[in-house]
Design a protein around this motif. Structure first.
Motif, mmCIF file in Angstrom:
data_model
loop_
_atom_site.group_PDB
_atom_site.id
_atom_site.type_symbol
_atom_site.label_atom_id
_atom_site.label_comp_id
_atom_site.label_asym_id
_atom_site.label_seq_id
_atom_site.Cartn_x
_atom_site.Cartn_y
_atom_site.Cartn_z
ATOM 1 N N ARG B 118 0.835 -1.217 0.000
ATOM 2 C CA ARG B 118 0.000 0.000 0.000
ATOM 3 C C ARG B 118 0.867 1.264 0.000
ATOM 4 O O ARG B 118 2.035 1.228 0.358
ATOM 5 C CB ARG B 118 -0.866 0.026 1.264
ATOM 6 N N GLY B 119 0.245 2.375 -0.381
ATOM 7 C CA GLY B 119 0.885 3.680 -0.260
ATOM 8 C C GLY B 119 2.099 3.860 -1.156
ATOM 9 O O GLY B 119 3.112 4.405 -0.728
ATOM 10 N N GLY B 120 2.024 3.373 -2.394
ATOM 11 C CA GLY B 120 3.124 3.558 -3.336
ATOM 12 C C GLY B 120 4.330 2.685 -3.060
ATOM 13 O O GLY B 120 5.451 3.017 -3.455
ATOM 14 N N ARG B 121 4.117 1.552 -2.359
ATOM 15 C CA ARG B 121 5.241 0.676 -2.006
ATOM 16 C C ARG B 121 5.310 -0.576 -2.879
ATOM 17 O O ARG B 121 5.898 -1.581 -2.470
ATOM 18 C CB ARG B 121 5.139 0.271 -0.535
ATOM 19 N N VAL B 122 4.739 -0.509 -4.081
ATOM 20 C CA VAL B 122 4.704 -1.701 -4.946
ATOM 21 C C VAL B 122 6.119 -2.166 -5.284
ATOM 22 O O VAL B 122 6.419 -3.366 -5.250
ATOM 23 C CB VAL B 122 3.903 -1.399 -6.240
ATOM 24 N N LEU B 123 7.016 -1.218 -5.612
ATOM 25 C CA LEU B 123 8.383 -1.595 -5.996
ATOM 26 C C LEU B 123 9.135 -2.224 -4.807
ATOM 27 O O LEU B 123 9.959 -3.119 -5.002
ATOM 28 C CB LEU B 123 9.134 -0.364 -6.519
ATOM 29 N N TRP B 125 7.731 -4.109 -2.550
ATOM 30 C CA TRP B 125 7.210 -5.480 -2.516
ATOM 31 C C TRP B 125 7.874 -6.329 -3.609
ATOM 32 O O TRP B 125 8.320 -7.452 -3.355
ATOM 33 C CB TRP B 125 5.682 -5.451 -2.686
ATOM 34 N N ILE B 126 7.964 -5.761 -4.821
ATOM 35 C CA ILE B 126 8.521 -6.518 -5.957
ATOM 36 C C ILE B 126 10.004 -6.837 -5.717
ATOM 37 O O ILE B 126 10.447 -7.968 -5.979
ATOM 38 C CB ILE B 126 8.325 -5.727 -7.273
ATOM 39 N N THR B 127 10.766 -5.875 -5.194
ATOM 40 C CA THR B 127 12.188 -6.167 -4.937
ATOM 41 C C THR B 127 12.321 -7.234 -3.838
ATOM 42 O O THR B 127 13.261 -8.030 -3.860
ATOM 43 C CB THR B 127 12.958 -4.901 -4.520
ATOM 44 N N GLY B 128 11.377 -7.265 -2.900
ATOM 45 C CA GLY B 128 11.376 -8.330 -1.879
ATOM 46 C C GLY B 128 11.150 -9.693 -2.511
ATOM 47 O O GLY B 128 11.826 -10.668 -2.168
ATOM 48 N N VAL B 129 10.218 -9.755 -3.455
ATOM 49 C CA VAL B 129 9.941 -11.021 -4.162
ATOM 50 C C VAL B 129 11.185 -11.463 -4.934
ATOM 51 O O VAL B 129 11.585 -12.637 -4.887
ATOM 52 C CB VAL B 129 8.742 -10.851 -5.134
ATOM 53 N N ILE B 130 11.824 -10.512 -5.639
ATOM 54 C CA ILE B 130 13.030 -10.842 -6.428
ATOM 55 C C ILE B 130 14.150 -11.314 -5.491
ATOM 56 O O ILE B 130 14.846 -12.290 -5.784
ATOM 57 C CB ILE B 130 13.481 -9.631 -7.273
ATOM 58 N N ALA B 131 14.303 -10.640 -4.340
ATOM 59 C CA ALA B 131 15.335 -11.055 -3.371
ATOM 60 C C ALA B 131 15.091 -12.491 -2.915
ATOM 61 O O ALA B 131 16.032 -13.283 -2.787
ATOM 62 C CB ALA B 131 15.333 -10.111 -2.175
ATOM 63 N N PHE B 132 13.828 -12.840 -2.692
ATOM 64 C CA PHE B 132 13.474 -14.194 -2.252
ATOM 65 C C PHE B 132 13.848 -15.217 -3.329
ATOM 66 O O PHE B 132 14.494 -16.234 -3.042
ATOM 67 C CB PHE B 132 11.971 -14.238 -1.947
ATOM 68 N N VAL B 133 13.487 -14.920 -4.579
ATOM 69 C CA VAL B 133 13.745 -15.858 -5.685
ATOM 70 C C VAL B 133 15.255 -16.018 -5.911
ATOM 71 O O VAL B 133 15.761 -17.150 -6.036
ATOM 72 C CB VAL B 133 13.037 -15.372 -6.971
ATOM 73 N N VAL B 134 15.983 -14.901 -5.939
ATOM 74 C CA VAL B 134 17.431 -14.977 -6.182
ATOM 75 C C VAL B 134 18.120 -15.713 -5.021
ATOM 76 O O VAL B 134 19.075 -16.461 -5.234
ATOM 77 C CB VAL B 134 18.022 -13.561 -6.378
ATOM 78 N N SER B 135 17.608 -15.529 -3.803
ATOM 79 C CA SER B 135 18.176 -16.235 -2.650
ATOM 80 C C SER B 135 17.984 -17.745 -2.775
ATOM 81 O O SER B 135 18.865 -18.522 -2.400
ATOM 82 C CB SER B 135 17.519 -15.751 -1.350
ATOM 83 N N HIS B 198 16.056 -2.918 -1.919
ATOM 84 C CA HIS B 198 14.851 -3.138 -1.103
ATOM 85 C C HIS B 198 14.896 -2.242 0.147
ATOM 86 O O HIS B 198 13.910 -1.568 0.472
ATOM 87 C CB HIS B 198 14.811 -4.619 -0.716
ATOM 88 N N VAL B 199 16.054 -2.206 0.820
ATOM 89 C CA VAL B 199 16.194 -1.403 2.043
ATOM 90 C C VAL B 199 16.097 0.092 1.716
ATOM 91 O O VAL B 199 15.437 0.858 2.433
ATOM 92 C CB VAL B 199 17.524 -1.731 2.755
ATOM 93 N N VAL B 200 16.730 0.515 0.606
ATOM 94 C CA VAL B 200 16.664 1.928 0.205
ATOM 95 C C VAL B 200 15.209 2.325 -0.068
ATOM 96 O O VAL B 200 14.747 3.406 0.330
ATOM 97 C CB VAL B 200 17.553 2.169 -1.039
ATOM 98 N N LEU B 201 14.446 1.427 -0.724
ATOM 99 C CA LEU B 201 13.032 1.717 -1.001
ATOM 100 C C LEU B 201 12.221 1.806 0.287
ATOM 101 O O LEU B 201 11.303 2.623 0.399
ATOM 102 C CB LEU B 201 12.454 0.641 -1.934
ATOM 103 N N VAL B 202 12.555 0.951 1.271
ATOM 104 C CA VAL B 202 11.875 1.028 2.575
ATOM 105 C C VAL B 202 12.164 2.386 3.213
ATOM 106 O O VAL B 202 11.274 3.041 3.767
ATOM 107 C CB VAL B 202 12.324 -0.124 3.501
ATOM 108 N N ARG B 203 13.422 2.845 3.106
ATOM 109 C CA ARG B 203 13.789 4.153 3.666
ATOM 110 C C ARG B 203 13.058 5.283 2.944
ATOM 111 O O ARG B 203 12.630 6.263 3.556
ATOM 112 C CB ARG B 203 15.302 4.368 3.548
#
Lengths: 64, 235
Positions: B118-123, B125-135, B198-203
């Motif tokens: 929510r609140g413009g945080r789609v990217l 979420w997506i970088t979290g998904v990519i981090a999970f897959v690459v891990s 992902h962390v930069v986007l959270v910030r």
């Protein structure tokens, strides 16, 4: 019976020395099958998740 | 470097205009991630919950994975397959991966149930998904490097799946040298890069408030007009 237990331990150590992993314990209900170690990890994650929701978070000292 | 025109740099009302790409890039970055957002001194009150700890727990585990991986890479398999200390570091490398995935999955559950996109945080979420897959791919190549019957079995099962999806020609799981390079260079760089983004986007966007967060919270009050307009677009 202790003798069988020792035999199993010896067989396990021989397999380990040969680089063959132990077969593992599997639990199944109908068509559902899961390795015991994987089940432990999943149950542990669910417990941690629920505990994190309900355990009070400590208040920081000297914070606003 | 000074901005073009008569407007002084750093004015609040009018954004400075730069003629160089470095100045433009700096202005773009500072607008989106000012230093007080990059390294904040406090967080909104709703972050005082254990459910918000698991993201940082995953990062702590990742730091240990990288440090122990560097030690393993410096000493080599002739050390970590034979010596006592080598076995120990090798084992802690594995167990920190277990912790990394456990914390990451609990973090995922928490964020899913609070609808963290929510609140413009789609990217974010997506970088979290990519981090999970690459891990997952990185951990998989780690299993292949055990160089025992287990890793041989995993490799020969996986090659059929990878050939079936058409990537077996350039990602050959039976080629130990290639998989070693993927595991110790390319994939760790990919995981670290995606996690950093992902962390930069959270910030940039702030920690997502819970669904029933009080509108009296400082961050919510500050961001309320922007968030209300963004969420209104999705309704």
């Amino acid at each position: 019976m202790p003798f069988l237990g020792q035999e199993a331990v010896m067989r396990g150590s021989l397999l380990a020395e040969a680089g063959i992993p132990a077969p593992g314990i599997y639990l199944g209900w109908g068509s559902f099958l899961i390795q015991f170690g994987n089940l432990i990890v999943i149950v542990l994650m669910v417990i941690l998740f629920v505990v994190a929701l309900f355990l009070p978070f400590p208040r920081g000292k000297g914070r606003k | 470097m000074t901005p073009d025109g008569d407007t002084a740099a750093g004015t609040v009302d009018e954004e400075p205009r730069f003629s160089t790409w470095t100045g433009t890039a700096r202005g773009w970055m500072l607008r989106r991630l000012p230093p007080d957002k990059l390294l904040p001194e406090d967080q909104p009150s709703y972050v005082a919950s254990w459910i918000y700890v698991f993201g940082m727990g995953a990062i702590a585990a990742l730091v240990y994975i990288i440090v122990s991986g560097c030690i393993l890479a410096l000493n080599g398999p002739a050390w970590y397959h034979v010596s006592g200390l080598g076995h120990f570091i090798n084992s802690t490398h594995l167990w920190s991966v277990e912790l990394f995935f456990m914390f990451m999955v609990i973090h995922l559950w928490g964020k899913y149930w609070m609808a963290a996109w929510r609140g413009g945080r789609v990217l974010t979420w997506i970088t979290g998904v990519i981090a999970f897959v690459v891990s997952i791919v990185t951990a998989f190549t780690g299993y292949l490097l055990q160089t025992n019957f287990d890793s041989q079995w995993i490799a020969f099962q996986a090659k059929d799946a990878l050939n079936a999806v058409g990537v077996g020609a350039w990602f050959n799981v039976t080629n130990l040298g290639q998989i070693l390079m993927w595991h110790i260079t390319l994939l760790p760089l990919a995981v670290a890069g995606v996690v950093a983004l992902h962390v930069v986007l959270v910030r940039m966007h702030g920690v997502v408030p819970p669904l029933d967060a009080a509108a009296t919270d400082a961050q919510l009050q500050q961001d309320l007009p922007q968030r209300a307009s963004v969420e209104g677009e999705h309704l």
